[in-house]
Design a protein around this motif. Structure first.
Motif, PDB file in Angstrom:
ATOM      1  N   LEU A 134       4.595  62.468 -87.642  1.00 16.02           N
ATOM      2  CA  LEU A 134       3.684  63.571 -87.941  1.00 16.02           C
ATOM      3  C   LEU A 134       4.491  64.824 -88.233  1.00 16.02           C
ATOM      4  CD1 LEU A 134       2.606  62.056 -85.043  1.00 16.02           C
ATOM      5  CD2 LEU A 134       0.531  63.236 -85.764  1.00 16.02           C
ATOM      6  N   GLN A 135       4.048  65.556 -89.237  1.00 18.35           N
ATOM      7  CA  GLN A 135       4.714  66.798 -89.616  1.00 18.35           C
ATOM      8  C   GLN A 135       3.656  67.809 -90.018  1.00 18.35           C
ATOM      9  OE1 GLN A 135       7.595  66.203 -92.694  1.00 18.35           O
ATOM     10  NE2 GLN A 135       8.030  68.366 -92.977  1.00 18.35           N
ATOM     11  N   LEU A 165       7.130  66.688 -85.874  1.00 18.07           N
ATOM     12  CA  LEU A 165       7.910  67.824 -86.373  1.00 18.07           C
ATOM     13  C   LEU A 165       6.937  68.951 -86.698  1.00 18.07           C
ATOM     14  CD1 LEU A 165      10.791  68.711 -87.218  1.00 18.07           C
ATOM     15  CD2 LEU A 165      10.265  67.881 -89.517  1.00 18.07           C
ATOM     16  N   TYR A 166       7.145  70.108 -86.081  1.00 14.30           N
ATOM     17  CA  TYR A 166       6.241  71.233 -86.304  1.00 14.30           C
ATOM     18  C   TYR A 166       7.033  72.469 -86.705  1.00 14.30           C
ATOM     19  CZ  TYR A 166       7.743  72.456 -81.550  1.00 14.30           C
ATOM     20  OH  TYR A 166       8.508  72.755 -80.450  1.00 14.30           O
ATOM     21  N   TYR A 178       2.454  72.253 -73.306  1.00 20.31           N
ATOM     22  CA  TYR A 178       2.010  71.125 -74.132  1.00 20.31           C
ATOM     23  C   TYR A 178       3.215  70.300 -74.586  1.00 20.31           C
ATOM     24  CZ  TYR A 178      -0.528  68.480 -77.698  1.00 20.31           C
ATOM     25  OH  TYR A 178      -1.082  67.468 -78.445  1.00 20.31           O
ATOM     26  N   LEU A 179       4.282  70.984 -74.968  1.00 20.14           N
ATOM     27  CA  LEU A 179       5.489  70.285 -75.424  1.00 20.14           C
ATOM     28  C   LEU A 179       6.106  69.453 -74.297  1.00 20.14           C
ATOM     29  CD1 LEU A 179       7.051  73.150 -77.569  1.00 20.14           C
ATOM     30  CD2 LEU A 179       6.071  71.009 -78.427  1.00 20.14           C
ATOM     31  N   ALA A 189       9.422  65.399 -79.993  1.00 16.89           N
ATOM     32  CA  ALA A 189       8.848  66.568 -80.654  1.00 16.89           C
ATOM     33  C   ALA A 189       9.949  67.588 -80.931  1.00 16.89           C
ATOM     34  CB  ALA A 189       7.754  67.192 -79.793  1.00 16.89           C
ATOM     35  N   GLU A 190      10.040  68.059 -82.185  1.00 13.22           N
ATOM     36  CA  GLU A 190      11.086  68.998 -82.578  1.00 13.22           C
ATOM     37  C   GLU A 190      10.512  70.083 -83.480  1.00 13.22           C
ATOM     38  OE1 GLU A 190      14.090  69.027 -81.455  1.00 13.22           O
ATOM     39  OE2 GLU A 190      14.218  67.045 -80.500  1.00 13.22           O
TER      40      GLU A 190
END
Length: 468
Positions: A134-135, A165-166, A178-179, A189-190
């Protein structure tokens, strides 16, 4: 004495910037504008140039990208499709700039607004067996993020690898709590380009605007919709977000995954075994799709070239849905030329956006459209966020890129280009349905008689158009 030293130092630095501009400058008008800013706005002009003006394509800010491309296997060579010869130049353009050929073994589904889109996304995620990628530019906490958390926890327990990836600016509200929950359940998650004051000048202006989901390299999603509850409920301003997304089953998903993996490598430098991601094609003679991608580290302004080429290819009509139409000279001339040549050119934009300054800037170009006979529709039933271009019942583009300098020059973007009559006709039908909820501007004389203060605000905002 100290003041004299500081002035001399500033002059030396300014001169070095001038030399850099003259060597690396792209457009004379832009180079001249920066030269004037540097010498007429002491210190401020120099800082603005450092933050917004440097030519990232020339400097190759993200040199890691070329290292990653060396790891990729050469793209499969696809035969030319006889019934797409009319668009062979566009096909070649995307192949050369985005390393993505036309893929034909695809089933494509158009998705309208958040509810329908996320129902499809959740179903696809539930079926994941190997990996979920997911991005997102905007990933906000709320009902949607909690639903995703529940699915992630179940899928990780089933040994599915999940990478998220956000963007560091677009998802600035994402909490550490949340992270931590994501990482606790095993989600990788990055951030892409985290915002740090030490890297303020080099990272603030270059963002990852993509919205991509890939499930098992077989099912993919892209379009304008972010992970935010604004798609489920009405926002006080500017209203409920109205948007379009795309679900792709088939070969084109592999190239969405390739974009994700490239960006993941830029953010993490994780050495992933790419041999596990193979092109999947199980649909016989489906929808021809090409994935176009662009970023500030590319040699060419890919999205600008793609939009420019589609507009210039139009013979009957070109219908554009986009909230941020702030055209440069090339896009403006292509739109005007098409309209004056007898092509039916229509622009559907939001009556109000999420940024007032952008509203003024968008409206600053209306008079130029109307002079050329271009019809303007302002959507009034919420905030229109779709990024769609449909042409001649033959070719269409759906994705993340706006028609503005930020998408062309500064952001990482991805669009799906579709060569399919049925999908184009469906997009055209939905375009006219949205036009019914819009105000038509087609009277140049009446618009020209608007209050002078509106013209002043628009003119001032237009000066900032290269930065918006």
């Amino acid at each position: 004495m100290l003041i004299g030293i500081l002035i001399a130092l500033y002059v030396i630095i300014a001169l070095s910037v001038v030399v850099s501009l003259l060597i690396n400058g792209v457009r004379p008008s832009k180079t001249l504008a920066w030269l004037l800013a540097i010498f007429t706005i002491p210190v401020g002009g120099f800082l603005l140039y450092l933050m917004l003006g440097r030519n990232r394509r020339k400097n190759k800010l993200f040199s890691l990208k070329s290292d990653f491309y060396k790891k990729l296997e050469p793209s499969k060579t696809y035969e030319q499709v006889s019934d797409l010869q009319e668009y062979q130049k566009i096909i070649q353009l995307i192949q050369e700039t985005s390393q993505c050929p036309v893929t034909q073994q695809n089933q494509v589904t158009l998705l309208q607004d958040g509810k329908a889109t996320f129902e499809e996304i959740f179903d696809a995620l539930e079926d994941a067996q190997d990996h979920i990628h997911l991005q997102y530019y905007i990933f906000e906490e709320g009902v949607l993020s909690e639903r995703l958390m529940d699915i992630f926890e179940r899928k990780v327990a089933e040994s599915v690898t999940i990478r998220l990836l956000y963007d560091g600016i677009g998802s600035y509200s994402l909490s550490k709590k949340y992270l931590k929950r994501l990482k606790k359940i095993g989600v990788k998650a990055e951030q892409f380009l985290p915002f740090r004051f030490g890297r303020f000048l080099s990272s603030l202006n270059y963002r990852n605007h993509r919205k991509i989901i890939v499930v098992d390299n077989k099912v993919g999603f892209t379009g304008g919709i972010n992970v935010t509850d604004k798609y489920l409920r009405e926002d006080p301003y500017p209203g409920k977000w109205h948007d379009t997304h795309l679900k792709i089953d088939g070969e084109a998903t592999h190239f969405l995954n390739q974009i994700f993996l490239t960006d993941w490598y830029l953010a993490t430098e994780e050495d992933i075994d790419l041999s596990q991601f193979k092109i999947e094609g199980t649909i016989n003679k489906g929808t021809p799709v090409q994935i176009a991608s662009s970023g500030p580290d590319d040699d060419f302004a890919v999205m600008e070239q793609v939009y420019f080429s589609i507009i210039n290819s139009a013979k009957k009509y070109i219908y554009i849905t986009n909230p941020y139409v702030i055209p440069n000279d090339a896009i403006m001339q292509s739109l005007q030329t098409a309209s004056l040549s007898g092509v039916d050119v229509r622009l559907l934009m939001s009556a109000t956006t999420d940024i007032k300054l952008v509203d003024w800037c968008v409206r600053a170009y209306f008079e130029s459209y109307l002079k050329a006979g271009i019809k303007i529709y302002l959507y009034t039933d919420g905030f229109l966020h779709s990024k769609i271009m449909a042409c001649d019942d033959k070719i269409a583009s759906i994705g993340t890129a706006n028609l503005d300098n930020r998408s062309f020059q500064h952001n990482y973007e991805s669009n799906a280009v579709l060569y399919d009559a049925d999908l184009c006709k469906q997009l055209k039908k939905e375009f006219f349905e949205d036009c019914k909820k819009s105000t038509l501007l087609d009277d140049h004389e009446a618009f020209n008689n608007r209050p002078w203060w509106d013209k002043l605000l628009e003119g001032m905002a237009k000066l900032l158009s290269p930065l918006l």
